[in-house]
Write an enzyme that holds these catalytic residues in place. Structure first.
Site, PDB file in Angstrom:
ATOM      1  CB  CYS A  70       6.242 -17.679  68.867  1.00  0.00           C
ATOM      2  SG  CYS A  70       5.295 -18.555  70.138  1.00  0.00           S
TER       3      CYS A  70
ATOM      4  CG  ASP B  15       5.540 -17.824  64.347  1.00  0.00           C
ATOM      5  OD1 ASP B  15       6.057 -18.945  64.397  1.00  0.00           O
ATOM      6  OD2 ASP B  15       4.746 -17.397  65.201  1.00  0.00           O
TER       7      ASP B  15
END
Length: 146
Positions: A41, A48
């Site tokens: 992120c 992620d």
């Protein structure tokens, strides 16, 4: 027991390689799944994770899979939003092989109680898909029904 030499480790790369499509005159679907995609992120730095699916109908060239793996790996240390990553992957595929059709689907794992799915598509100018064959019409949708 024989001695085995250590091989060079693979490295991420930001390029894609291709090879000639030996059946370029025919539309056929190439379906690729990448279940272990990672990046992080850009706001929090947290990892992620996503399951990418790439579907494409090649024209003159196809994507070389090891190069694709190394390209997808290149995102591991990059902070990017889900939408940006998904579209970047599609843009690289289109720039590399100029497919007749390409769809990149990214199913992002839950973060903050929210799942995100991003789908980006490309269709070459002048190309239109062949009509779908409705297998249910022939009683073939369920092999047990035959």
């Amino acid at each position: 027991m024989s001695e085995r030499k250590a091989s060079k480790p693979s490295r991420p790369q930001t390029t894609l390689d291709s090879f000639p499509n030996s059946h370029w005159q025919r539309d056929y679907l190439i379906h690729i799944q990448i279940p272990e995609f990672t990046c992080h992120c850009p706001l929090t730095g947290q990892p992620d994770f996503a399951h990418f699916t790439i579907d494409y109908i090649a024209d003159k060239t196809c994507i070389e899979l090891k190069a694709l793996k190394m390209f997808m790996w290149s995102f591991r240390d990059i902070g990017a939003f889900h939408e940006q990553v998904t579209n970047d992957v599609l843009d690289k595929i289109v720039a590399t092989i100029s497919p007749r059709f390409a769809r990149v689907t990214a199913r992002w794992n839950v973060r903050g109680g929210i799942y995100t799915n991003v789908v980006a598509e490309h269709q070459a100018d002048g190309w239109s898909p062949q009509p779908a064959v409705d297998l249910a019409r022939f009683g073939l949708a369920n092999p047990a029904a035959v």
